[in-house]
Design an enzyme around this catalytic site. Sequence first.
Site, PDB file in Angstrom:
ATOM      1  N   ASP A  87     123.914  25.010 -33.611  1.00  0.00           N
ATOM      2  CA  ASP A  87     124.495  25.379 -34.898  1.00  0.00           C
ATOM      3  C   ASP A  87     123.408  25.383 -35.968  1.00  0.00           C
ATOM      4  O   ASP A  87     122.535  24.507 -35.988  1.00  0.00           O
ATOM      5  CB  ASP A  87     125.567  24.352 -35.309  1.00  0.00           C
ATOM      6  CG  ASP A  87     126.975  24.852 -35.049  1.00  0.00           C
ATOM      7  OD1 ASP A  87     127.174  26.074 -34.951  1.00  0.00           O
ATOM      8  OD2 ASP A  87     127.880  24.008 -34.953  1.00  0.00           O
ATOM      9  N   ASP A 189     110.983   9.997 -32.102  1.00  0.00           N
ATOM     10  CA  ASP A 189     109.992  10.741 -32.892  1.00  0.00           C
ATOM     11  C   ASP A 189     110.464  10.793 -34.339  1.00  0.00           C
ATOM     12  O   ASP A 189     110.607  11.866 -34.931  1.00  0.00           O
ATOM     13  CB  ASP A 189     109.816  12.147 -32.324  1.00  0.00           C
ATOM     14  CG  ASP A 189     108.603  12.872 -32.914  1.00  0.00           C
ATOM     15  OD1 ASP A 189     107.750  12.199 -33.521  1.00  0.00           O
ATOM     16  OD2 ASP A 189     108.517  14.106 -32.771  1.00  0.00           O
TER      17      ASP A 189
END
Length: 280
Positions: A87, A189
């Site tokens: 999306d 991360d």
Amino acid sequence: MHLTKTWLAQLPLTDIQQVQPVSGGDINAAFQIITRHHQYFLKVQPHNDVTFFDHEVAGLRLLGAVTKTPRVIASGTIATDGYLLLDWLATGTGSQSALGAAVAKVHHQHHAQFGLDHDFTAGKLPKINHWQTDWATFYTQQRLDVLVNLAKEHHLWSETREMHYHRLRQQLLQDSHMHTVKPSLLHGDLWSGNYLFDTTGTPVLIDPDVFYGDREMDLAMTTIFGGFDTDFYQAYQAAYPVAPGMQDRLPSYQLYYLLAHLNLFGETYGPAVDRILMQY
């Protein structure tokens, strides 16, 4: 990378009206795709099959169970290219406090062991995620050693670095009993480029590299490049207090991410690596 009409026609979408390249990534080609009724974010890994994105899909689903992430629409292979369709999220502004609470919520997801149920070796930095019951063993053998060996292959390692790294490694293993670690789900991360706020101000975590480990690793990454302020840390601490001594432990976790950047971008990151190694 140019996406042909033939290539685009194989996506599970209808009535594509516009395709715009999106900048910002150095690993994948990225595009905004606009159809008559919706917008999507497309990542493409040229000449790499669908398995390249399997790890990211798994991470988005694990994180998405407790905080907002982009919804996975599809992943697959077109021609010789792997792709991931998500999306499209319109961005807004939000509070660092909400972000800190969201990260704490992720870290409250625990596992019996350290690691993950799969490795990720398709990228430039291999992630060996075999399950371990001991955190120091996992971190030294399956994180630090991997990147040190890679630095040697890239001719980015010296005898001096090796000497100090050996001392650091030994200390981590010897002192492991002094720091009790419960395996937490990690983003993996967590720098400022891997979160955003949607139009309602809700934090959204993107581009994960998940595994179960010491949550201080995620917090260490937040301290390297900026983008997280006092409100973030106060909200995190209120939701999930950290153990005493974290500031002393952070450099050994910052080292992992700096070694990653040393391998990816070269000796530019050498002085930052050395500043930590020389403490040992």
